[in-house]
Write a protein that holds these residues in place. Structure first.
Motif, PDB file in Angstrom:
ATOM      1  N   ILE A   1       0.720  -1.101  -0.223  1.00  0.00           N
ATOM      2  CA  ILE A   1       0.084  -0.049  -0.155  1.00  0.00           C
ATOM      3  C   ILE A   1       0.651   1.105  -0.304  1.00  0.00           C
ATOM      4  CG2 ILE A   1      -1.335   0.910   1.253  1.00  0.00           C
ATOM      5  CD1 ILE A   1      -2.866  -1.422   2.222  1.00  0.00           C
ATOM      6  N   GLY A   2       1.860   1.526   1.374  1.00  0.00           N
ATOM      7  CA  GLY A   2       2.754   2.562   0.865  1.00  0.00           C
ATOM      8  C   GLY A   2       3.351   2.895  -0.497  1.00  0.00           C
ATOM      9  N   ARG A   3       4.082   1.989  -1.508  1.00  0.00           N
ATOM     10  CA  ARG A   3       4.853   1.705  -2.376  1.00  0.00           C
ATOM     11  C   ARG A   3       3.523   2.241  -3.651  1.00  0.00           C
ATOM     12  NH1 ARG A   3       9.795  -0.155  -2.542  1.00  0.00           N
ATOM     13  NH2 ARG A   3       9.646  -0.286  -5.468  1.00  0.00           N
ATOM     14  N   ILE A   4       2.726   1.945  -3.159  1.00  0.00           N
ATOM     15  CA  ILE A   4       1.326   2.484  -4.538  1.00  0.00           C
ATOM     16  C   ILE A   4       1.209   3.606  -4.139  1.00  0.00           C
ATOM     17  CG2 ILE A   4      -0.601   2.263  -5.071  1.00  0.00           C
ATOM     18  CD1 ILE A   4      -1.063  -0.688  -4.453  1.00  0.00           C
ATOM     19  N   LEU A   5       1.213   3.795  -3.262  1.00  0.00           N
ATOM     20  CA  LEU A   5       1.272   5.137  -2.763  1.00  0.00           C
ATOM     21  C   LEU A   5       1.854   6.643  -2.725  1.00  0.00           C
ATOM     22  CD1 LEU A   5      -1.440   5.432   0.197  1.00  0.00           C
ATOM     23  CD2 LEU A   5      -2.078   5.939  -1.431  1.00  0.00           C
ATOM     24  N   ASP A   6       3.206   6.137  -2.848  1.00  0.00           N
ATOM     25  CA  ASP A   6       4.729   6.842  -3.521  1.00  0.00           C
ATOM     26  C   ASP A   6       4.685   6.731  -4.835  1.00  0.00           C
ATOM     27  OD1 ASP A   6       4.685   7.451  -1.134  1.00  0.00           O
ATOM     28  OD2 ASP A   6       6.537   5.731  -0.439  1.00  0.00           O
ATOM     29  N   GLY A   7       3.630   6.183  -5.859  1.00  0.00           N
ATOM     30  CA  GLY A   7       3.699   5.651  -6.961  1.00  0.00           C
ATOM     31  C   GLY A   7       4.903   5.237  -7.068  1.00  0.00           C
ATOM     32  N   LYS A   8       5.838   4.545  -6.212  1.00  0.00           N
ATOM     33  CA  LYS A   8       6.363   3.477  -7.038  1.00  0.00           C
ATOM     34  C   LYS A   8       5.993   1.992  -7.106  1.00  0.00           C
ATOM     35  CE  LYS A   8      10.016   5.613  -4.058  1.00  0.00           C
ATOM     36  NZ  LYS A   8      10.846   5.648  -2.392  1.00  0.00           N
ATOM     37  N   LEU A   9       4.938   1.678  -7.135  1.00  0.00           N
ATOM     38  CA  LEU A   9       4.434   0.012  -7.769  1.00  0.00           C
ATOM     39  C   LEU A   9       2.885   0.980  -8.416  1.00  0.00           C
ATOM     40  CD1 LEU A   9       5.141  -2.616  -7.250  1.00  0.00           C
ATOM     41  CD2 LEU A   9       3.253  -3.051  -5.663  1.00  0.00           C
ATOM     42  N   ASP A  10       2.942   0.254  -9.461  1.00  0.00           N
ATOM     43  CA  ASP A  10       1.754   0.315 -10.481  1.00  0.00           C
ATOM     44  C   ASP A  10       0.732  -0.822  -9.795  1.00  0.00           C
ATOM     45  OD1 ASP A  10      -0.250   1.009 -12.714  1.00  0.00           O
ATOM     46  OD2 ASP A  10       0.937  -0.379 -14.343  1.00  0.00           O
ATOM     47  N   PRO A  11      -0.499  -0.653  -9.156  1.00  0.00           N
ATOM     48  CA  PRO A  11      -1.320  -2.002  -9.046  1.00  0.00           C
ATOM     49  C   PRO A  11      -2.025  -2.004 -10.160  1.00  0.00           C
ATOM     50  CG  PRO A  11      -1.976   0.282  -8.795  1.00  0.00           C
ATOM     51  CD  PRO A  11      -1.042   0.969  -9.163  1.00  0.00           C
ATOM     52  N   ARG A  12      -1.775  -1.973 -11.261  1.00  0.00           N
ATOM     53  CA  ARG A  12      -2.360  -2.408 -12.537  1.00  0.00           C
ATOM     54  C   ARG A  12      -0.936  -3.384 -12.871  1.00  0.00           C
ATOM     55  NH1 ARG A  12      -5.503   1.864 -16.456  1.00  0.00           N
ATOM     56  NH2 ARG A  12      -7.330   1.312 -14.954  1.00  0.00           N
ATOM     57  N   GLY A  13      -0.135  -3.092 -13.422  1.00  0.00           N
ATOM     58  CA  GLY A  13       1.324  -3.972 -13.191  1.00  0.00           C
ATOM     59  C   GLY A  13       1.074  -4.756 -12.540  1.00  0.00           C
ATOM     60  N   LEU A  14       0.948  -4.548 -11.580  1.00  0.00           N
ATOM     61  CA  LEU A  14       1.029  -5.495 -10.352  1.00  0.00           C
ATOM     62  C   LEU A  14      -0.229  -7.156 -10.840  1.00  0.00           C
ATOM     63  CD1 LEU A  14       2.572  -7.031  -7.859  1.00  0.00           C
ATOM     64  CD2 LEU A  14       0.625  -5.651  -6.417  1.00  0.00           C
ATOM     65  N   ALA A  15      -1.312  -6.301 -10.766  1.00  0.00           N
ATOM     66  CA  ALA A  15      -2.175  -7.500 -11.407  1.00  0.00           C
ATOM     67  C   ALA A  15      -2.565  -8.152 -12.510  1.00  0.00           C
ATOM     68  CB  ALA A  15      -4.535  -6.863 -11.616  1.00  0.00           C
ATOM     69  N   ASN A  16      -1.453  -7.707 -12.871  1.00  0.00           N
ATOM     70  CA  ASN A  16      -1.198  -8.193 -15.120  1.00  0.00           C
ATOM     71  C   ASN A  16       0.004  -9.314 -14.565  1.00  0.00           C
ATOM     72  OD1 ASN A  16      -2.910  -6.458 -16.039  1.00  0.00           O
ATOM     73  ND2 ASN A  16      -1.817  -5.930 -17.172  1.00  0.00           N
ATOM     74  N   ALA A  17       0.833  -9.142 -13.405  1.00  0.00           N
ATOM     75  CA  ALA A  17       1.700  -9.810 -13.138  1.00  0.00           C
ATOM     76  C   ALA A  17       1.561 -10.873 -12.527  1.00  0.00           C
ATOM     77  CB  ALA A  17       2.812  -9.457 -12.334  1.00  0.00           C
ATOM     78  N   LEU A  18      -0.016 -11.038 -11.431  1.00  0.00           N
ATOM     79  CA  LEU A  18      -0.480 -12.356 -10.694  1.00  0.00           C
ATOM     80  C   LEU A  18      -1.362 -12.820 -11.881  1.00  0.00           C
ATOM     81  CD1 LEU A  18      -0.711 -10.172  -7.606  1.00  0.00           C
ATOM     82  CD2 LEU A  18       1.049 -11.707  -8.066  1.00  0.00           C
ATOM     83  N   SER A  19      -2.036 -12.283 -12.633  1.00  0.00           N
ATOM     84  CA  SER A  19      -3.148 -13.128 -13.952  1.00  0.00           C
ATOM     85  C   SER A  19      -2.078 -13.317 -14.476  1.00  0.00           C
ATOM     86  CB  SER A  19      -4.146 -11.855 -14.080  1.00  0.00           C
ATOM     87  OG  SER A  19      -3.445 -10.799 -15.202  1.00  0.00           O
ATOM     88  N   GLY A  20      -0.664 -13.376 -14.861  1.00  0.00           N
ATOM     89  CA  GLY A  20      -0.617 -13.915 -15.871  1.00  0.00           C
ATOM     90  C   GLY A  20      -0.392 -13.008 -17.594  1.00  0.00           C
ATOM     91  N   LYS A  21      -1.033 -11.771 -17.696  1.00  0.00           N
ATOM     92  CA  LYS A  21      -0.812 -11.606 -18.745  1.00  0.00           C
ATOM     93  C   LYS A  21       0.340 -10.915 -18.862  1.00  0.00           C
ATOM     94  CE  LYS A  21      -5.905 -10.319 -18.323  1.00  0.00           C
ATOM     95  NZ  LYS A  21      -6.564  -9.107 -18.040  1.00  0.00           N
ATOM     96  N   ARG A  22       1.014 -10.519 -18.107  1.00  0.00           N
ATOM     97  CA  ARG A  22       2.851 -10.195 -17.976  1.00  0.00           C
ATOM     98  C   ARG A  22       3.807 -10.651 -16.883  1.00  0.00           C
ATOM     99  NH1 ARG A  22       2.218  -3.716 -17.867  1.00  0.00           N
ATOM    100  NH2 ARG A  22       3.742  -4.277 -16.369  1.00  0.00           N
ATOM    101  N   THR A  23       4.901 -10.990 -17.407  1.00  0.00           N
ATOM    102  CA  THR A  23       5.925 -11.560 -16.592  1.00  0.00           C
ATOM    103  C   THR A  23       6.574 -10.241 -15.684  1.00  0.00           C
ATOM    104  OG1 THR A  23       7.171 -11.294 -18.189  1.00  0.00           O
ATOM    105  CG2 THR A  23       6.015 -13.311 -18.733  1.00  0.00           C
TER     106      THR A  23
END
Length: 62
Positions: A39-61
């Protein structure tokens, strides 16, 4: 804070948790710390939640 100080603080919190709450309490504290980190990294802008969701769902590595 430097990485060393942060590591010491995390270690102290986890050591306290295992002493007071036992293994399952320790595990719960560790999980909530990881969630807080995400949550902290998302709020700081250092982590893209959409990219994380895509990586976890197997759409992106990455």
């Amino acid at each position: 804070m430097s990485a060393s100080v942060t590591g010491i603080a995390v270690g102290a919190v986890l050591a306290f948790a295992i002493l007071v709450f036992g293994f399952w309490g320790f595990l719960l504290v560790a999980v909530f710390m990881a969630i807080g980190l995400l949550i902290g990294r998302i709020l700081d802008g250092k982590l893209d939640p959409r990219g994380l969701a895509n990586a976890l769902s197997g759409k992106r590595t990455s």
